[in-house]
Design an enzyme around this catalytic site. Structure first.
Site, PDB file in Angstrom:
ATOM      1  NE  ARG A  80      -3.438   0.797   0.709  1.00 34.84           N
ATOM      2  CZ  ARG A  80      -4.325   0.908   0.833  1.00 34.84           C
ATOM      3  NH1 ARG A  80      -5.153   0.650   2.086  1.00 34.84           N
ATOM      4  NH2 ARG A  80      -4.594   2.473   0.610  1.00 34.84           N
ATOM      5  NE  ARG A 135      -1.188   1.585 -18.610  1.00 32.05           N
ATOM      6  CZ  ARG A 135      -0.741   0.506 -18.210  1.00 32.05           C
ATOM      7  NH1 ARG A 135      -0.305  -0.127 -17.813  1.00 32.05           N
ATOM      8  NH2 ARG A 135      -2.473   0.336 -18.459  1.00 32.05           N
ATOM      9  CB  CYS A 180      -8.223   4.995 -11.785  1.00 28.63           C
ATOM     10  SG  CYS A 180      -5.937   5.449 -12.300  1.00 28.63           S
ATOM     11  CD  GLU A 218      -9.596   6.352  -1.409  1.00 23.89           C
ATOM     12  OE1 GLU A 218     -11.017   5.597  -0.040  1.00 23.89           O
ATOM     13  OE2 GLU A 218      -8.526   4.910  -1.544  1.00 23.89           O
ATOM     14  NE  ARG A 252      -6.522   6.519   1.114  1.00 27.51           N
ATOM     15  CZ  ARG A 252      -7.147   7.911   1.920  1.00 27.51           C
ATOM     16  NH1 ARG A 252      -7.381   8.377   0.383  1.00 27.51           N
ATOM     17  NH2 ARG A 252      -7.139   8.044   2.665  1.00 27.51           N
ATOM     18  CE1 TYR A 261      -1.075   5.528   3.674  1.00 28.15           C
ATOM     19  CE2 TYR A 261       1.216   3.499   3.653  1.00 28.15           C
ATOM     20  CZ  TYR A 261      -0.472   4.133   3.588  1.00 28.15           C
ATOM     21  OH  TYR A 261      -1.456   2.776   3.303  1.00 28.15           O
ATOM     22  NE  ARG A 267      -2.216   1.858   8.744  1.00 30.23           N
ATOM     23  CZ  ARG A 267      -2.530   1.133   8.465  1.00 30.23           C
ATOM     24  NH1 ARG A 267      -2.727   0.060   7.222  1.00 30.23           N
ATOM     25  NH2 ARG A 267      -1.593   0.370   9.277  1.00 30.23           N
TER      26      ARG A 267
END
Length: 119
Positions: free
Chosen positions: A6, A62, A73, A76, A88, A106, A114
């Site tokens: 992540r 890409r 894509c 959120e 993210r 992050y 996080r």
């Protein structure tokens, strides 16, 4: 073995350059910190907060050479009070490493999402 990594980054604004630059930084850090090649990446899901509409984050991947990697894509959920301008990613990778050796990334203001695992 399949693992997931992540990451997130808060970008400067809702413009093409900010989204591409921020996503490039995020993808590059994920790849470097996890010592990955694009051949080890199975797929990547990118999300952007609802305030980011100027460009698809996948375009940055890409441009970095993710030509044969499936990319997606999505937006959120627009949660009130959520951190704005965040891209993210969740990358599925094929590596023979234990889960604890996967480094989640992050960056910038997204570190606040996080704190427990941000490096």
């Amino acid at each position: 073995m399949v693992r997931a990594v992540r990451g997130a980054i808060q970008v400067d604004g809702n413009d093409r350059e900010s989204i591409i630059t921020g996503t490039t930084e995020l993808v590059t850090e994920v790849m470097e910190r996890n010592r990955l090649t694009t051949d080890e990446v199975i797929s990547v899901i990118f999300t952007a907060t609802p305030d980011l509409t100027a460009e698809f984050p996948a375009l940055a991947a890409r441009k970095l050479g993710f030509h044969d990697v499936p990319l997606l894509c999505a937006s959120e959920i627009g949660v009130p009070g959520a951190l704005p301008r965040v891209v993210r990613l969740m990358a599925h990778i094929a590596v023979d490493r234990p889960r604890q050796e996967i480094h989640h990334v992050y960056l910038r203001g997204a570190v606040a999402l996080r704190v427990d695992i941000a490096q």
